[in-house]
Enzyme design. Structure first.
Site, PDB file in Angstrom:
ATOM      1  N   ARG A  22       0.859  -1.175   0.000  1.00  0.00           N
ATOM      2  CA  ARG A  22       0.000   0.000   0.000  1.00  0.00           C
ATOM      3  C   ARG A  22       0.902   1.234   0.000  1.00  0.00           C
ATOM      4  NH1 ARG A  22      -2.123  -3.633   3.746  1.00  0.00           N
ATOM      5  NH2 ARG A  22      -4.257  -4.347   3.290  1.00  0.00           N
ATOM      6  N   LYS A  74      -2.559  -0.928   7.225  1.00  0.00           N
ATOM      7  CA  LYS A  74      -3.996  -0.649   7.268  1.00  0.00           C
ATOM      8  C   LYS A  74      -4.770  -1.726   8.001  1.00  0.00           C
ATOM      9  CE  LYS A  74      -7.901   0.177   4.132  1.00  0.00           C
ATOM     10  NZ  LYS A  74      -8.303   0.285   2.707  1.00  0.00           N
ATOM     11  N   HIS A 108      -2.162   2.907  -6.006  1.00  0.00           N
ATOM     12  CA  HIS A 108      -2.686   1.564  -5.736  1.00  0.00           C
ATOM     13  C   HIS A 108      -2.454   0.620  -6.918  1.00  0.00           C
ATOM     14  CE1 HIS A 108      -5.181  -1.437  -3.778  1.00  0.00           C
ATOM     15  NE2 HIS A 108      -5.884  -1.565  -4.890  1.00  0.00           N
ATOM     16  N   ARG A 142       0.126  -2.228  -6.258  1.00  0.00           N
ATOM     17  CA  ARG A 142      -0.380  -3.337  -5.437  1.00  0.00           C
ATOM     18  C   ARG A 142      -1.384  -4.184  -6.224  1.00  0.00           C
ATOM     19  NH1 ARG A 142      -1.092  -4.937  -0.107  1.00  0.00           N
ATOM     20  NH2 ARG A 142      -3.200  -5.459   0.609  1.00  0.00           N
ATOM     21  N   HIS A 198      -3.408  -9.261   2.777  1.00  0.00           N
ATOM     22  CA  HIS A 198      -4.869  -9.203   2.831  1.00  0.00           C
ATOM     23  C   HIS A 198      -5.397 -10.196   3.865  1.00  0.00           C
ATOM     24  CE1 HIS A 198      -4.938  -7.268  -1.293  1.00  0.00           C
ATOM     25  NE2 HIS A 198      -5.908  -6.620  -0.679  1.00  0.00           N
ATOM     26  N   TYR A 240      -9.715  -9.452  -7.842  1.00  0.00           N
ATOM     27  CA  TYR A 240      -8.619  -9.328  -8.812  1.00  0.00           C
ATOM     28  C   TYR A 240      -8.430 -10.636  -9.587  1.00  0.00           C
ATOM     29  CZ  TYR A 240      -7.277  -5.054  -6.345  1.00  0.00           C
ATOM     30  OH  TYR A 240      -7.269  -3.807  -5.791  1.00  0.00           O
TER      31      TYR A 240
END
Length: 319
Positions: free
Chosen positions: A160, A187, A267, A270, A293, A302
């Site tokens: 990120r 995050k 972004h 990533r 994640h 994705y």
């Protein structure tokens, strides 16, 4: 530190909570979220002042009217929902009932979503071929050396923006296989447990993220603190770059590579790693181990897009 929001003292309404409690409340929320909430609260309180409504406490009808006004002015569903969250948090911090929890506000939001839709506008991922083309346009300058490292490490590490700019020299360990970068906080790790990200050496020197990062560290003489630094117009290396700088670098070299810069953002690095790994048949668990994640739902978005033409039935319907 960016405070979540400040409450003005008006006619018996709550003022700011005690300083030490306020600090802990702020620490419970990510800095970027606090900044967003503060901006959202400023907009809401300004709207209330113009319309002569109370913002704290706010009535459910006031909140519903504000959210509807946002929709009428073309705001996205995600932006409207974030405003709702900021209003809820303001009342929670002040010890007041949440006006956004009422049936009226919930139904208003449901109507807004059905009317304007909720599909997010996603930026394009930078695939491996894009990264290689972008790297081929890099100038042989101090900035070019930094930007090569930024693009390649951001892509290979699936970082990120905040994680990438937060990398410090103390977080990097070189090994025979590559480098290990310790992320002290991210995050999805607001309690700061940290995680390790490995980046392997690759065959081609021009696109090896390990070689690029170590070269930049040597050129910039970074021995401690933030690795990625700003560079002034005279080539002098200054303080840490910002998350916004990552987006600007990606856009700059996307344009140099003949891509539409409007379609790319910080972004994209990533997203690009996840998409490329999925196309290369990497497993879901391996992708998530690299990206950090916690939810398979985001990663699967994705993967579905990357593999949309794999065994696609439109190829077998006789056309």
């Amino acid at each position: 530190m960016h405070e979540l929001m400040t409450f003005d003292q008006t006619d018996g309404q709550p003022t700011q909570v005690a300083a030490n409690v306020h600090e802990y409340l702020n620490a419970s929320i990510a800095e970027n979220t606090r900044r967003s909430y503060a901006n959202d609260w400023k907009s809401f309180s300004g709207w209330c002042a113009a319309e002569r409504y109370s913002c704290l406490p706010a009535g459910a009808a006031t909140v519903a009217a504000y959210l509807a006004d946002m929709a009428d002015h073309g705001k996205k569903a995600s932006t409207i929902d974030r405003a709702r969250a900021a209003i809820r948090k303001a009342h929670e911090v002040a010890g007041l009932d949440d006006p956004t929890a009422t049936a009226g506000v919930r139904q208003t939001l449901k109507g807004i979503r059905r009317t304007i839709g909720t599909a997010p506008t996603q930026k394009a991922p930078t695939m491996c071929a894009d990264i290689k083309t972008m790297c081929a346009t890099l100038p042989d300058t101090t900035k070019g050396i930094r930007d090569r490292a930024l693009l390649l490490v951001g892509f290979a590490g699936a970082f990120r923006r905040a994680e990438l700019v937060g990398i410090a020299a103390e977080h990097i360990t070189e090994t025979p296989d590559g480098i290990i970068i310790q992320l002290p906080k991210s995050k999805t790790d607001q309690e700061g447990k940290g995680r390790l990200v490995g980046i392997k050496r690759t065959e081609h020197p021009a696109t090896c993220p390990v070689r690029a990062l170590l070269t930049w560290i040597t050129v910039a003489n970074v021995t401690s603190g933030s690795v990625f630094r700003t560079i002034d117009r005279h080539g002098n290396i200054k303080g840490p770059i910002t998350a916004q700088s990552v987006a600007l670098v990606v856009k700059e070299y996307a344009q140099a590579a003949g891509l539409d810069p409007a379609k790319y953002s910080g972004h994209s690095l990533r997203a690009g790693l996840v998409t490329q790994a999925a196309k290369n048949k990497a497993s879901l668990s391996d992708i998530m181990r690299q990206t950090g994640h916690r939810s398979t739902e985001t990663v699967n978005r994705y993967i579905r897009k990357a593999n949309i033409f794999e065994d696609n039935v439109s190829a077998n319907i006789g056309l």
